[in-house]
Design an enzyme around this catalytic site. Structure first.
Site, PDB file in Angstrom:
ATOM      1  N   ASP A 196       0.823  -1.216   0.000  1.00  0.00           N
ATOM      2  CA  ASP A 196       0.000   0.000   0.000  1.00  0.00           C
ATOM      3  C   ASP A 196       0.855   1.264   0.000  1.00  0.00           C
ATOM      4  O   ASP A 196       2.084   1.185   0.123  1.00  0.00           O
ATOM      5  CB  ASP A 196      -0.940   0.000   1.209  1.00  0.00           C
ATOM      6  CG  ASP A 196      -0.197   0.263   2.526  1.00  0.00           C
ATOM      7  OD1 ASP A 196       0.949  -0.215   2.676  1.00  0.00           O
ATOM      8  OD2 ASP A 196      -0.754   0.959   3.389  1.00  0.00           O
ATOM      9  N   GLU A 199       3.422   1.696   2.572  1.00  0.00           N
ATOM     10  CA  GLU A 199       4.545   0.753   2.435  1.00  0.00           C
ATOM     11  C   GLU A 199       4.551  -0.330   3.515  1.00  0.00           C
ATOM     12  O   GLU A 199       5.605  -0.799   3.926  1.00  0.00           O
ATOM     13  CB  GLU A 199       5.890   1.520   2.485  1.00  0.00           C
ATOM     14  CG  GLU A 199       5.892   2.803   1.713  1.00  0.00           C
ATOM     15  CD  GLU A 199       7.276   3.375   1.499  1.00  0.00           C
ATOM     16  OE1 GLU A 199       7.789   4.012   2.424  1.00  0.00           O
ATOM     17  OE2 GLU A 199       7.835   3.183   0.408  1.00  0.00           O
TER      18      GLU A 199
HETATM   19  C1  NOJ Z   1       7.609   2.463   8.406  1.00  0.00           C
HETATM   20  C2  NOJ Z   1       6.438   3.282   8.066  1.00  0.00           C
HETATM   21  O1  NOJ Z   1       5.261   2.800   8.617  1.00  0.00           O
HETATM   22  C3  NOJ Z   1       6.320   3.372   6.589  1.00  0.00           C
HETATM   23  O2  NOJ Z   1       5.173   4.073   6.234  1.00  0.00           O
HETATM   24  C4  NOJ Z   1       7.551   4.040   6.070  1.00  0.00           C
HETATM   25  O3  NOJ Z   1       7.480   4.154   4.699  1.00  0.00           O
HETATM   26  C5  NOJ Z   1       8.790   3.266   6.469  1.00  0.00           C
HETATM   27  N1  NOJ Z   1       8.807   2.974   7.849  1.00  0.00           N
HETATM   28  C6  NOJ Z   1      10.042   4.016   6.089  1.00  0.00           C
HETATM   29  O4  NOJ Z   1      10.112   5.272   6.695  1.00  0.00           O
HETATM   30  C1  NOJ Z   2       6.318   7.064   4.565  1.00  0.00           C
HETATM   31  C2  NOJ Z   2       4.954   7.101   3.966  1.00  0.00           C
HETATM   32  O1  NOJ Z   2       4.159   6.127   4.598  1.00  0.00           O
HETATM   33  C3  NOJ Z   2       4.994   6.853   2.492  1.00  0.00           C
HETATM   34  O2  NOJ Z   2       3.703   7.025   1.969  1.00  0.00           O
HETATM   35  C4  NOJ Z   2       5.955   7.785   1.811  1.00  0.00           C
HETATM   36  O3  NOJ Z   2       6.041   7.476   0.449  1.00  0.00           O
HETATM   37  C5  NOJ Z   2       7.328   7.738   2.444  1.00  0.00           C
HETATM   38  N1  NOJ Z   2       7.251   7.893   3.876  1.00  0.00           N
HETATM   39  C6  NOJ Z   2       8.240   8.821   1.901  1.00  0.00           C
HETATM   40  O4  NOJ Z   2       7.731  10.088   2.213  1.00  0.00           O
END
Ligand code: NOJ
Ligand code: NOJ
Length: 468
Positions: A196, A199
């Site tokens: 999603d 991530e």
């Molecule tokens: C965990 C976070 O929940 C996710 O959204 C993010 O992209 C990664 N760590 C990397 O910062």
């Molecule tokens: C974490 C977020 O959850 C994600 O959507 C985003 O792409 C990365 N950080 C980088 O900003």
């Protein structure tokens, strides 16, 4: 009725100006911060960093999603006349470089795991450590932003237009052109489970499907324009299937749209701001799940009630509710086992949603209150005035008050962002749920892009109200 009219006239005169200066000033600051993350000597031309911080957290990467959303925001600003001549010139050159940079990252991702690669170094090499991949909103978003750049280049007759056209779309298969490669990926792979936008979760996601739907709808128009009729037909056939799948995300019992189906994470409620973002980023007017779809309105309302409940800072009710990603979030901007916070980009999205709802409703002849949308409209008035079955008619004075209330409500959310920003106008990723201070990646590009698009939506809503 008289009192009502006086209120209405008074409101109209004062309200458009109340916070205008503060919003305008933050617009300039956010624009500068955003452009500093796009045009800088320590990254390849055309790349966009997610944020300038290289540690705790390290966001000094080009993320496909963040970059495409930022490019889209920048394009809207460029086209809508918000820029000085020198800013326009800088952005125009950026867009040309952005096409070349994307050509490079598509090539490097094809050598790795494919077009769903989410994250690249600032010189365009694949991030080769373990990560949530693929993220299939990426190719859909990238194709959209590239075609939009092509549109502007063609309309404005840039000297590079012919070259951009060749790079972005050619009909041959297998294709070497960028948007065509992404459209093909979307059309062939949208049924696949993937990660999603946050991530974290593997499954089929509303946000990603909305990205794919919009991408294919633009893909159809693009293919037709390039006389690639077979492709247009194929994209259309897949688009219809996506539409049918999207319907399954509505939960009529809980009255909100689910974020993910077939998920790897069953402990989540599936109530998620990602749904709101999907609607805002990929709205197709008059189609299902557009901004004024009652199911979207109901989802907004449920998100609002839930976030109002769980974050301490939301006890200050003079400001709009600070929105997080989703209630069960444990990412605090540094670690994944902390307490989740409200985010700037989701709170700005709430403001944008209210402004765009005002603009969309201003075009409707009749708005009917029913069992799905009644809570939202009821809370907008805070009185017993709104009843199920009631109709707002465009020509009634009451209709105008409704539009004013929507804009005023949007302002409360924008004020929430303004209240928690740093004094220099910088915006991080998150807002601490207890103290209200900025937290997580400082000057997150996407935070600034979200303030900018919310402010543009406000300007458009105010114009719609004035023309009403
Ligand atoms: C965990 C976070 O929940 C996710 O959204 C993010 O992209 C990664 N760590 C990397 O910062
Ligand atoms: C974490 C977020 O959850 C994600 O959507 C985003 O792409 C990365 N950080 C980088 O900003």
């Amino acid at each position: 009725m008289i009192r009502f009219l006086i209120f209405s006239v008074f409101f109209q005169v004062t309200f458009a100006h109340a916070n205008q200066a503060i919003y305008d000033a933050q617009f300039e600051k956010s624009l500068n911060f955003m452009m500093e993350n796009m045009i800088r000597p320590d990254i390849a031309a055309g790349a966009i960093i997610a944020a300038p911080s290289k540690a705790h957290p390290d966001y000094f990467y080009h993320w496909v999603r963040d970059a495409a959303l930022t490019a889209e925001a920048a394009l809207d600003i460029y086209k809508s006349g918000y820029l000085s001549d020198s800013q326009s010139k800088m952005l125009r050159q950026f867009f040309v470089d952005h096409i070349s940079f994307n050509k490079h990252i598509q090539k490097t991702s094809l050598l790795a795991d494919g077009l769903g690669e989410p994250k690249f170094s600032v010189t365009g090499e694949v991030y080769s450590f373990p990560w949530g991949r693929p993220q299939n909103d990426g190719p859909a978003l990238r194709a959209l932003s590239l075609v939009h750049i092509l549109d502007v280049a063609t309309k404005e007759k840039w000297p590079e237009a012919a070259q951009i056209k060749k790079t972005v779309y050619q009909s041959e298969i297998p294709t070497k052109s960028l948007a065509k490669a992404d459209f093909e990926y979307v059309a062939h792979r949208w049924q696949d489970a993937n990660f999603d936008l946050w991530e974290e979760v593997y499954g089929l996601h509303f946000y990603t499907l909305m990205a794919q739907r919009k991408s294919l709808s633009v893909g159809i128009a693009t293919a037709n324009y390039f006389l690639d009729f077979g492709a247009a037909k194929f994209y259309n056939q897949e688009l219809q299937k996506i539409n049918a799948d999207l319907e399954k995300f509505w939960d009529p019992v809980q009255k909100f749209i689910l974020a993910t189906r077939f998920t790897s994470n069953r402990s989540k409620s599936q109530l998620d701001s990602a749904v709101l973002l999907g609607v805002l980023h990929f709205n197709i007017e008059d189609d299902s799940f557009s901004i004024t779809d009652n199911r979207v309105i109901a989802t907004f309302q449920t998100l609002k009630e839930r976030f109002a409940d769980i974050y301490y800072i939301n006890k200050n009710e003079n400001l709009g509710v600070a929105f997080g990603r989703y209630p069960e979030d444990t990412y605090n901007g540094y670690e994944t086992n902390g307490a989740g916070n409200p985010w700037v980009l989701t709170t700005a999205a709430a403001a944008e949603f209210l402004y765009r709802t005002a603009s969309e409703i201003s075009k409707m002849q009749t708005l009917k209150i029913n069992s799905v949308n009644e809570k939202f409209f009821h809370s907008l008035y805070g009185t017993k005035k709104v009843r199920r079955g009631q109709r707002f008619i465009n020509s009634d004075p009451e209709f105008r008050v409704l539009l004013q209330n929507l804009i005023a409500e949007g302002d409360r959310y924008l004020d929430r962002v303004i209240y928690h920003r740093n004094t220099d106008g910088s915006l991080s990723e998150q807002i601490n749920r207890e103290s209200g201070y900025m937290q997580g990646a400082p000057n997150l590009t996407w935070s600034h892009a979200s303030f900018l698009t919310a402010k543009i939506a406000r300007d458009r809503a105010v114009t719609a109200l004035q023309n009403h």
